[in-house]
Scaffold this motif. Structure first.
Motif, short mmCIF file in Angstrom:
data_model
loop_
_atom_site.label_atom_id
_atom_site.label_comp_id
_atom_site.label_asym_id
_atom_site.label_seq_id
_atom_site.Cartn_x
_atom_site.Cartn_y
_atom_site.Cartn_z
N ARG A 1 7.27 -6.49 -7.57
CA ARG A 1 5.87 -6.30 -8.05
C ARG A 1 5.17 -5.49 -7.11
O ARG A 1 5.31 -5.31 -5.97
CB ARG A 1 5.40 -7.88 -7.75
CG ARG A 1 5.69 -9.14 -8.65
CD ARG A 1 5.28 -8.92 -9.88
NE ARG A 1 5.85 -9.82 -10.80
CZ ARG A 1 7.08 -9.66 -11.78
NH1 ARG A 1 7.66 -8.37 -11.63
NH2 ARG A 1 7.25 -10.41 -12.74
N HIS B 1 -7.47 5.89 -6.20
CA HIS B 1 -7.09 5.29 -4.86
C HIS B 1 -7.42 6.57 -3.82
O HIS B 1 -7.23 7.54 -4.31
CB HIS B 1 -5.95 4.45 -4.82
CG HIS B 1 -5.70 3.37 -5.95
ND1 HIS B 1 -6.43 2.20 -5.48
CD2 HIS B 1 -5.30 3.54 -7.08
CE1 HIS B 1 -6.00 1.36 -6.53
NE2 HIS B 1 -5.33 2.17 -7.69
N THR C 1 0.84 -3.49 -6.34
CA THR C 1 -0.14 -3.32 -6.31
C THR C 1 -0.76 -1.99 -7.20
O THR C 1 0.16 -1.23 -7.67
CB THR C 1 -0.53 -3.29 -4.94
OG1 THR C 1 -0.26 -2.18 -4.27
CG2 THR C 1 -0.34 -4.48 -4.19
N PRO C 2 -2.21 -2.11 -7.39
CA PRO C 2 -2.34 -0.83 -8.35
C PRO C 2 -2.06 0.55 -7.85
O PRO C 2 -2.11 1.57 -8.39
CB PRO C 2 -3.88 -1.35 -8.51
CG PRO C 2 -4.11 -2.72 -8.51
CD PRO C 2 -2.88 -3.27 -7.34
N ASP C 3 -2.08 0.47 -6.33
CA ASP C 3 -1.97 1.83 -5.73
C ASP C 3 -0.47 2.08 -5.25
O ASP C 3 -0.30 2.96 -4.33
CB ASP C 3 -2.96 1.66 -4.58
CG ASP C 3 -2.58 0.90 -3.47
OD1 ASP C 3 -2.03 -0.23 -3.82
OD2 ASP C 3 -3.01 0.87 -2.21
N ALA C 4 0.46 1.34 -5.94
CA ALA C 4 1.83 1.46 -5.14
C ALA C 4 2.62 2.71 -5.99
O ALA C 4 3.61 3.14 -5.75
CB ALA C 4 2.50 0.41 -5.84
N ARG D 1 -2.91 7.15 -10.15
CA ARG D 1 -3.10 6.32 -8.87
C ARG D 1 -3.66 7.46 -7.66
O ARG D 1 -4.49 6.87 -6.97
CB ARG D 1 -1.60 5.92 -8.19
CG ARG D 1 -1.54 5.45 -6.82
CD ARG D 1 -1.45 6.68 -5.77
NE ARG D 1 -1.59 6.04 -4.42
CZ ARG D 1 -2.48 6.11 -3.53
NH1 ARG D 1 -3.46 6.74 -4.18
NH2 ARG D 1 -2.76 5.81 -2.40
N HIS E 1 0.93 -1.07 0.06
CA HIS E 1 -0.13 0.07 0.06
C HIS E 1 1.00 1.17 -0.10
O HIS E 1 1.65 1.32 0.63
CB HIS E 1 -1.07 -0.14 1.24
CG HIS E 1 -1.84 0.96 1.05
ND1 HIS E 1 -1.63 2.33 1.50
CD2 HIS E 1 -3.19 1.02 0.58
CE1 HIS E 1 -2.86 2.95 1.49
NE2 HIS E 1 -3.79 2.29 0.87
#
Length: 359
Positions: free
Chosen positions: A145, A214, A147-150, A210, A2
């Motif tokens: 790797r 988010h 997450t989409p909100d990284a 992002r 996150h």
């Protein structure tokens, strides 16, 4: 992973060790000195004070470099998806101190020595910066790797150094041997400007996506939003310095074209940077009201503000606009105030860390 937890997790993994992000202290302090030298309007005692800041920054660079190399954590930091982003800070630190040496240090060490030192620091910073700009994205694609909100502002740091190389390398163009060497240096700087600017725009798109898809960033991540401002204004600065250097290496037609690009392109990018500045400021004020914890990321406020000053100063010199002159002066006053606050908190943090280490 996150976004809001990233810097805090990184600080925990360091366990008091020096991370590459602390080289942002050299970047920020160095830009305070460099920006003073480029202001379109001088003030009594400012040049002397800027020289003192440059000298202190040079000492800080030596101390941090020695400490970081000595702790042998390069491999561990490279494997960390957050800390790896901050590998862009050391090359920019080298480049900033090098530019300060040429603009301010020559009064202390002489013109010849200042030029030689700048060549060394610029060369080292450019090689390291290009390596970072190529390696970190590769590692992000193949090993890390997310997450989409990284995505966060720190993703800009690895690709910013080539633009700083372009802006500071332009100062060395007139001092390079005339002919093919000087031409190659100028063209190389323009290429690095393109490399960095396009990469920055790609990353900014990811960061903006992002932000709107988010939760708003919080905590120590918020200052990194400012890195976008610095990246854009660094492009404005580079366009200006390269246009100034172009007549010494390019035919008149292309030299005039570079001046047009510096003016029109610089104004356009500066306007976009102003939009990002407003966004970064509002997010920061929002977080301050909630309680913004101190972290090394606070230095992300400083270099971008300094780049705002150098970019605005470049436009002021090219347009002769008093509006840009006063904007640059006001921005510099804000830069000094912000630098004093962040430097004070950093010193307190260093003292506390030293006391804990003794225990």
């Amino acid at each position: 992973m996150h976004l809001g937890d990233q810097p805090d997790e990184a600080n925990g993994r360091e366990r008091g060790r020096l991370g590459p992000g602390w080289f942002a202290a050299v970047m920020g302090s160095g830009i305070v000195a460099v920006a003073a030298a480029t202001l379109p309007r001088g003030f009594p005692g400012l040049s002397e004070a800027a020289t003192v800041v440059w000298a202190g920054t040079a000492v800080l660079l030596i101390v941090l470099a020695g400490s970081y190399i000595g702790q042998r954590t390069l491999r561990a930091h490279a494997g960390d998806p957050v800390l790896a982003q901050f590998f862009g800070a050391p090359p920019v630190a080298l480049l900033t101190v090098g530019a300060g040496t040429l603009l301010l240090g020559r009064r202390l060490i002489g013109e010849r020595a200042a030029v030689d030192v700048d060549w060394v620091l610029w060369s080292a910073g450019t090689v390291l910066g290009l390596a970072t700009a190529c390696t970190v994205p590769y590692v992000m694609v193949t090993r890390h790797r997310f997450t989409p909100d990284a995505a966060f502002g720190g993703w800009l740091l690895p690709v910013v150094p080539p633009m700083v190389s372009a802006a500071t390398g332009a100062l060395l163009v007139p001092r390079a041997p005339a002919g093919q060497v000087r031409l190659a240096l100028l063209l190389g700087c323009y290429s690095m400007l393109g490399l960095g600017l396009v990469a920055v725009l790609l990353v900014l798109a990811m960061v903006y996506s992002r932000l709107v898809h988010h939760d708003a960033p919080g905590g120590a991540v918020v200052p990194t939003v400012w890195i976008g401002v610095g990246a854009l204004d660094q492009a404005v600065t580079a366009l200006g310095t390269l246009a100034t250097a172009a007549p010494s290496a390019l035919p008149d037609t292309y030299a005039r074209g570079s001046a047009v690009a510096a003016l029109l392109g610089g104004l356009g990018i500066w306007g976009f940077a102003l939009l990002w500045l407003v966004l970064a400021t509002t997010l920061t004020v929002r977080e301050i009201r909630r309680g913004l914890p101190f972290a090394a990321t606070w230095w992300s406020f400083i270099f971008p503000l300094g780049a705002c000053v150098t970019g605005t100063s470049a436009l002021a010199a090219r347009t002769g606009s008093q509006l840009f002159v006063w904007i640059a002066v006001v921005l510099y006053a804000l830069l000094v105030a912000a630098w004093a606050v962040v430097a004070w908190h950093s010193l307190r943090h260093a003292v506390r860390q030293r006391e804990r280490a003794r225990r």
